[in-house]
Design a protein around this motif. Structure first.
Motif, mmCIF file in Angstrom:
data_model
loop_
_atom_site.group_PDB
_atom_site.id
_atom_site.type_symbol
_atom_site.label_atom_id
_atom_site.label_comp_id
_atom_site.label_asym_id
_atom_site.label_seq_id
_atom_site.Cartn_x
_atom_site.Cartn_y
_atom_site.Cartn_z
ATOM 1 N N VAL A 138 -3.073 3.116 -15.690
ATOM 2 C CA VAL A 138 -4.188 2.172 -15.807
ATOM 3 C C VAL A 138 -5.224 2.650 -16.833
ATOM 4 O O VAL A 138 -6.035 1.873 -17.316
ATOM 5 C CB VAL A 138 -4.875 1.920 -14.438
ATOM 6 N N GLU A 139 -5.169 3.977 -17.155
ATOM 7 C CA GLU A 139 -6.125 4.493 -18.142
ATOM 8 C C GLU A 139 -5.578 5.791 -18.734
ATOM 9 O O GLU A 139 -5.033 6.633 -18.020
ATOM 10 C CB GLU A 139 -7.479 4.759 -17.473
ATOM 11 N N ILE A 140 -5.722 5.937 -20.056
ATOM 12 C CA ILE A 140 -5.391 7.217 -20.714
ATOM 13 C C ILE A 140 -6.693 7.997 -20.813
ATOM 14 O O ILE A 140 -7.626 7.588 -21.520
ATOM 15 C CB ILE A 140 -4.746 6.986 -22.096
ATOM 16 N N LEU A 141 -6.770 9.106 -20.068
ATOM 17 C CA LEU A 141 -8.019 9.887 -19.998
ATOM 18 C C LEU A 141 -8.217 10.727 -21.255
ATOM 19 O O LEU A 141 -9.328 10.856 -21.754
ATOM 20 C CB LEU A 141 -8.016 10.779 -18.752
ATOM 21 N N SER A 142 -7.125 11.334 -21.745
ATOM 22 C CA SER A 142 -7.209 12.110 -22.992
ATOM 23 C C SER A 142 -5.808 12.306 -23.549
ATOM 24 O O SER A 142 -4.847 12.430 -22.790
ATOM 25 C CB SER A 142 -7.875 13.466 -22.763
ATOM 26 N N HIS A 143 -5.728 12.318 -24.889
ATOM 27 C CA HIS A 143 -4.441 12.568 -25.543
ATOM 28 C C HIS A 143 -4.235 14.071 -25.670
ATOM 29 O O HIS A 143 -5.170 14.802 -26.017
ATOM 30 C CB HIS A 143 -4.408 11.911 -26.923
ATOM 31 N N LYS A 144 -3.015 14.534 -25.392
ATOM 32 C CA LYS A 144 -2.749 15.973 -25.448
ATOM 33 C C LYS A 144 -2.953 16.496 -26.858
ATOM 34 O O LYS A 144 -3.498 17.550 -27.072
ATOM 35 C CB LYS A 144 -1.328 16.291 -24.974
ATOM 36 N N ARG A 145 -2.435 15.763 -27.832
ATOM 37 C CA ARG A 145 -2.657 16.194 -29.214
ATOM 38 C C ARG A 145 -2.770 14.977 -30.118
ATOM 39 O O ARG A 145 -2.239 13.912 -29.809
ATOM 40 C CB ARG A 145 -1.552 17.130 -29.685
ATOM 41 N N ASP A 146 -3.478 15.176 -31.209
ATOM 42 C CA ASP A 146 -3.656 14.049 -32.137
ATOM 43 C C ASP A 146 -2.881 14.281 -33.431
ATOM 44 O O ASP A 146 -3.162 13.674 -34.447
ATOM 45 C CB ASP A 146 -5.142 13.819 -32.424
ATOM 46 N N GLN A 147 -1.911 15.225 -33.377
ATOM 47 C CA GLN A 147 -1.079 15.493 -34.544
ATOM 48 C C GLN A 147 0.386 15.358 -34.179
ATOM 49 O O GLN A 147 0.765 15.559 -33.031
ATOM 50 C CB GLN A 147 -1.331 16.910 -35.072
ATOM 51 N N ALA A 148 1.200 15.022 -35.158
ATOM 52 C CA ALA A 148 2.643 14.915 -34.930
ATOM 53 C C ALA A 148 3.366 15.497 -36.137
ATOM 54 O O ALA A 148 2.830 15.521 -37.248
ATOM 55 C CB ALA A 148 3.036 13.466 -34.714
#
Length: 724
Positions: A138-148
């Protein structure tokens, strides 16, 4: 609770009430079937089966939580939970609750486009009859990483990044002007600038670094590091700060320290090591031995809050890939200024022990010191000295004699440690010899020997006594109050998972072994050691060792001490490797603060740092494993079609993992290639069993395999069975 008198059989309602009462009275306990039968006095087969059916129903209704195939606990969860999203390329995504409970399935349509490792909030969906439990993000609290990391594909009007292992729902779109010169086929690191939403399912990013062409050794190693968000180059500002550090030692600094420059001191490390962060000294004091464990005084040079310290906190650990080390500290510090190089005066933080001939600690103290190492030994060199026939005392060098005394004392310490309940796992490590281009030319297992164990025992001893010096409760005050121990960073290791331990016991019984799963910590670990000793050299050895290891918990850092189960130490820390581990630097600083009469440090701040260091340790280990996988596949790439003797090292529902006996490289035989029967996965007994012909493949079984494919891009080695 007791059975009905007069031999009257308990009915379903009565057993249900008894189960509810038991779980409600002990809401935090996990009960195995065996414990439940005992607690409720269920001693007939029908009542036991009825209880099992009832617990299955209670779990279905979410009254109980199923912890394993044969254990349950009260379900105290609310409908909305927070935890980690785990994305799978096959679409079988799951939600892992923060409390470590059983993962719950999340279908793609209910994932809210969450990425692997994201922290999410979910709601449990209404259970449909005969369907598995499901959750909806229902909600994404935080992304583990912002790089790929992945491979670029550049088209006429747009470009995109194809990621390793398809960790994203869609490829990442990259505007042409944000390519940074990248071309089709290049491996690149991309920063995500726009996440998927209800309005747009696209993930948009920009190239931050073009690593180079696929297949190049440096490119592949950097890609592994970038994939885990680990750095692969050092910031110039940090290296510049390290260049400004004055390496000289002033007479005033020496005067403040204990002087060990005239005492025999040596370092013992792998032959290719450059960062020597520990040294041993020894001298005789009458009938006793004074042994110094000297550790590089990193905290003297790296001040808390400095630019170097901030980078070290971020990294938290050095990372050891097959062909390189990515250091926690700048090279000038870890290989030169702090490194305990021979014939150079160095600053140390030391634990000085006074031991008798039986290696009993008669006295110890912790002090800042100055040393001058007499010799830098490689493990192989020390092993040769320790195992070669003893010359006459007149012919033996003073240095050799010191090493043999240290070895004798270490063996006494080791023997006492195992008698005290330490768990005996001699783990082998896969290593490669590589040429100048990074190509592996030999694969082999490294086993511990007398030389490595000598160092290990004195490092363990120092870590134990440092932890005790702060953590062990001081004597009660005159008013009878017990003073509270000051904040300390501990290395903790919890007791084995009781359910997995019970499964291990049930499993080894089939091979004729007995094992305790209840009783004191010491009794269980001694029983484990007896099992390890008992299966030595038997065909089931590897199988039993693998299953036993899976029952063990992971060690981690914390300010809340629970002891170290594996070592059987009540207090334990990491003090001996501050060049490559940040927790050791924290311990050095705390010790210095307390020796100077300082007040207890902020526990909350240090607990947060402990959690970060534990996480980074796990991440570094994953990157290290990936580099081993890559080199394994690279090593086997020119051996397609070759046959080898192997043994089954892992069993999954989708196939069997096999490890080649000759070189220890591991590959998988897919279920598709086991086409002589339909196989069922027996998770409890670690085997696949054929329905028609009853062929069985079990963990540890010997097999003959043929190398079928070596996919470097996926770091995947595929075998087929050669002896079907």
């Amino acid at each position: 609770m007791s059975k009905k008198k007069g031999g009257k059989r308990l009915n379903k309602k009565q057993i249900a009430e008894m189960l509810q009462t038991l779980f409600q009275q002990h809401p935090n306990e996990t009960y195995s079937f065996k414990q439940i039968f005992k607690a409720l006095n269920l001693d007939t087969h029908p009542t036991k089966m009825l209880a099992i059916d009832l617990m299955e129903e209670m779990a279905w209704d979410d009254y109980l939580s199923k912890v394993s195939d044969n254990s349950y606990r009260l379900n105290q969860k609310t409908q909305i939970q927070e935890g980690t999203f785990i994305r799978k390329a096959n679409g079988k995504n799951s939600f892992q609750p923060d409390d470590g409970g059983t993962p719950v399935f999340v279908s793609e349509r209910n994932s809210l486009f969450a990425m692997n490792g994201d922290r999410v909030r979910v709601t449990y969906m209404a259970r449909r009859e005969k369907h598995i439990k499901e959750a909806m993000v229902v909600e994404i609290l935080s992304h583990k990483r912002d790089q790929a990391v992945g491979k670029l594909k550049v088209e006429k009007d747009y470009a995109f990044l194809v990621t390793e292992g398809n960790i994203f729902v869609h490829d990442i779109l990259i505007p042409k002007k944000k390519l940074k010169g990248g071309k089709t086929g290049d491996k690149a690191v991309v920063k995500i600038t726009q996440w998927p939403s209800k309005e747009s399912k696209n993930i948009v990013g920009e190239v931050v670094d073009v690593l180079g062409k696929e297949g190049d050794n440096n490119v592949e190693m950097h890609a592994i590091l970038a994939q885990y968000g680990l750095p692969y180059k050092y910031p110039k500002a940090v290296e510049d700060a390290a260049e400004k550090i004055e390496p000289g030692i002033t007479p005033e600094e020496i005067a403040r320290r204990e002087d060990f420059r005239d005492v025999f001191t040596c370092t013992i490390d792998p032959k290719d090591a450059k960062d020597f962060d520990d040294a041993l000294s020894i001298r005789q004091r009458g009938k006793l031995w004074e042994v110094g464990v000297h550790i590089a005084d990193v905290s003297h040079y790296v001040k808390e809050g400095s630019v170097i310290d901030k980078e070290a906190v971020k990294r938290a650990t050095s990372v050891y890939l097959v062909d390189r080390t990515i250091p926690m500290l700048p090279e000038r510090l870890c290989n030169f200024i702090c490194s305990l190089r021979p014939d150079e005066e160095k600053l140390c933080y030391s634990v000085i022990f006074t031991l008798d001939d039986e290696a009993n600690v008669k006295d110890y103290h912790i002090a800042h010191t100055v040393i001058k190492s007499n010799k830098r030994y490689a493990y192989e060199e020390v092993q040769e000295i320790l195992t070669s026939p003893s010359p006459s005392p007149r012919e033996e060098s003073e240095y050799d004699s010191c090493l043999k005394t240290l070895d004798r004392l270490a063996k006494k310490l080791r023997e006492r440690r195992f008698k005290g309940g330490a768990v005996k796992f001699d783990r082998e490590e896969l290593h490669f010899d590589i040429d100048e281009t990074g190509k592996p030319i030999r694969a082999y297992f490294k086993k511990s020997n007398d030389a490595t164990q000598l160092i290990e025992e004195f490092m363990l001893l120092a870590n134990k006594y440092v932890a005790e010096s702060v953590g062990k409760a001081k004597k009660a005050k005159a008013n009878g109050q017990q003073p509270k121990a000051k904040t300390m960073v501990y290395r903790i290791h919890d007791q084995p998972d009781p359910t997995k331990l019970e499964m291990l016991r049930e499993f080894v019984v089939k091979f004729g072994y007995k094992m305790k799963t209840a009783g004191t910590k010491g009794a269980i670990s001694k029983s484990l050691n007896a099992l390890m000793d008992g299966c030595q050299g038997k065909k089931e050895q590897k199988l039993i060792e693998t299953v036993a290891l899976r029952a063990m918990m992971k060690a981690k850092y914390s300010t809340h001490n629970i002891g170290h189960y594996g070592l059987a130490f009540e207090y334990y820390t990491h003090f001996t490797s501050p060049i490559r581990r940040y927790p050791d630097t924290m311990v050095h600083r705390l010790l210095t603060k307390y020796q100077d009469g300082g007040r207890s440090a902020n526990q909350e701040k240090y607990e947060e740092l402990c959690e970060h260091c534990s996480d980074m340790e796990q991440t570094a280990q994953q990157a290290e494993r990936d580099s081993i996988k890559y080199k394994m596949v690279e090593f086997m790439a020119d051996k397609i079609g070759n046959e080898y003797d192997a043994h089954i090292s892992g069993i999954q529902s989708y196939g069997i993992y096999c490890e080649i006996d000759e070189n220890h490289c591991e590959g998988m035989v897919s279920m598709h290639d086991l086409d002589d029967d339909y196989y069922d996965f027996d998770e409890r007994n670690y085997c696949l069993v054929g329905r028609r012909h009853h062929n069985k493949y079990q963990l540890g079984d010997p097999v003959r395999v043929k190398v079928a494919r070596a996919n470097l891009e996926k770091r995947q080695l595929d075998f087929v069975l050669a002896d079907k």
